[in-house]
Design a protein around this motif. Structure first.
Motif, short mmCIF file in Angstrom:
data_model
loop_
_atom_site.label_atom_id
_atom_site.label_comp_id
_atom_site.label_asym_id
_atom_site.label_seq_id
_atom_site.Cartn_x
_atom_site.Cartn_y
_atom_site.Cartn_z
N VAL A 190 -10.60 31.38 16.07
CA VAL A 190 -10.13 32.38 14.82
C VAL A 190 -11.39 33.36 14.42
O VAL A 190 -11.24 33.79 13.09
CB VAL A 190 -9.32 31.46 13.79
N GLN A 191 -12.35 33.13 15.10
CA GLN A 191 -13.43 33.98 14.31
C GLN A 191 -13.21 35.58 14.40
O GLN A 191 -12.27 35.87 15.07
CB GLN A 191 -14.72 33.77 15.47
N PRO A 192 -13.68 36.29 13.28
CA PRO A 192 -13.53 37.58 13.43
C PRO A 192 -13.87 38.61 14.42
O PRO A 192 -14.84 38.13 15.20
CB PRO A 192 -13.80 38.27 11.89
N LEU A 193 -13.10 39.68 14.86
CA LEU A 193 -13.84 40.60 15.66
C LEU A 193 -14.93 41.21 14.99
O LEU A 193 -14.97 41.52 13.80
CB LEU A 193 -12.61 41.80 15.97
N LEU A 194 -15.68 42.02 15.90
CA LEU A 194 -16.97 42.65 15.34
C LEU A 194 -16.67 43.65 14.18
O LEU A 194 -17.23 44.04 13.36
CB LEU A 194 -17.80 43.29 16.52
N VAL A 195 -15.32 44.67 14.61
CA VAL A 195 -15.03 45.54 13.95
C VAL A 195 -14.38 45.21 12.45
O VAL A 195 -14.72 45.71 11.55
CB VAL A 195 -13.84 46.37 14.41
N ASP A 196 -14.12 43.84 12.19
CA ASP A 196 -13.88 43.30 10.90
C ASP A 196 -15.07 42.51 10.45
O ASP A 196 -14.83 41.84 9.06
CB ASP A 196 -12.60 42.47 11.12
N PHE A 197 -16.18 42.58 10.89
CA PHE A 197 -17.20 41.69 10.22
C PHE A 197 -18.37 42.78 9.54
O PHE A 197 -18.72 43.70 10.15
CB PHE A 197 -18.03 41.10 11.75
N ALA B 123 -26.65 25.14 7.03
CA ALA B 123 -26.13 25.47 5.65
C ALA B 123 -24.70 25.73 5.72
O ALA B 123 -24.57 27.05 6.15
CB ALA B 123 -26.99 26.44 4.97
N PRO B 124 -23.66 24.95 5.61
CA PRO B 124 -22.21 25.41 5.96
C PRO B 124 -21.59 26.36 5.10
O PRO B 124 -21.00 27.44 5.54
CB PRO B 124 -21.41 24.01 5.45
N ASP B 125 -22.43 26.91 4.05
CA ASP B 125 -21.73 27.85 3.23
C ASP B 125 -22.33 29.21 3.72
O ASP B 125 -21.92 30.53 3.37
CB ASP B 125 -22.27 27.82 1.71
N HIS B 126 -23.41 29.32 4.72
CA HIS B 126 -23.79 30.41 5.28
C HIS B 126 -23.13 30.45 6.84
O HIS B 126 -23.80 31.21 7.48
CB HIS B 126 -25.14 30.38 5.21
N ASP B 127 -22.42 29.67 7.10
CA ASP B 127 -22.06 29.38 8.60
C ASP B 127 -21.03 30.60 8.70
O ASP B 127 -20.13 31.07 8.16
CB ASP B 127 -21.25 28.18 8.70
N GLY B 128 -21.37 31.62 10.06
CA GLY B 128 -20.46 32.41 10.43
C GLY B 128 -20.43 32.71 11.94
O GLY B 128 -21.08 32.07 12.68
N GLY B 129 -19.54 33.65 12.31
CA GLY B 129 -19.34 33.93 13.70
C GLY B 129 -18.59 35.06 13.98
O GLY B 129 -17.89 35.77 13.18
#
Length: 197
Positions: free
Chosen positions: A175-182, A133-139
């Protein structure tokens, strides 16, 4: 109480012709506390050694449990706890999966998943409990220094790469976010992450 991430070592039955193994059996997995229904199988080829794919997940309501195995070559496979409120939030476990050892890693919803290839031309096959589900893709970032081993110190994931070597990454994984920004949408289910048995 079992750890949510589990290293599975299927038994192989061999003779002069080779061997046979059960990759997945609903009843066997249910006895281990894994009652997932899988609906999609994925298969990837990573040609260069030190290709790193991750750290990925799908967000609710399209989260994915994954059952990962390496069918050619060797990988270092990792799961990171990203469940909001978990006492092991930001902690990781990892294991070598290879065509030779036949081990598999069960990575449930609420964990970011990634792997590093340790040989050229690695093929990885994994089952998923929901379709893509591309709209729910994260990292999150593969090299986030805030991540720590479940039984160790912070400093990031101990990817087994020679000093000075940079992994092969996709543009997305750079360019995935850091954990602190998640802002985690995953809820803690009462089972902390534990070292792999």
């Amino acid at each position: 109480m079992t750890s949510p991430v589990q290293l599975i070592r299927p038994r192989r039955f061999g003779d002069a012709r080779g061997w046979f193994t059960e990759v997945y059996n609903r009843d066997t997995f249910a006895a281990m506390g894994i009652e997932t229904v899988f609906v999609q199988d994925n298969h990837s080829l990573s040609a260069p050694v030190h290709t790193l794919r991750g750290l990925h997940f799908q967000t609710p309501p399209r989260g994915q449990d994954k059952l990962v195995r390496c069918v050619r070559g060797r990988i270092f496979d990792v799961a990171v706890d990203v469940r909001r409120g978990s006492p092991t939030y930001g902690q990781w476990v990892g294991a070598e999966l290879s065509a030779e050892n036949g081990h598999q890693l069960f990575v449930p919803i609420g964990f970011a998943h990634g792997f590093l290839t340790l040989e050229p031309d690695c093929e990885v096959s994994y089952k998923c409990s929901d379709t893509y589900a591309p709209d729910h893709d994260g990292g999150i970032r593969w090299d986030d220094p805030a991540l720590k081993a479940v039984d160790g110190e912070a400093g990031g994931i101990a990817w087994p790469m020679p000093a000075g070597v940079e992994p092969e990454l996709s543009a997305k994984d750079r360019v995935q976010p850091l954990l602190v920004d998640f802002d985690s949408p995953f809820a803690y289910d009462g089972r902390p992450l534990a070292p792999l048995a």
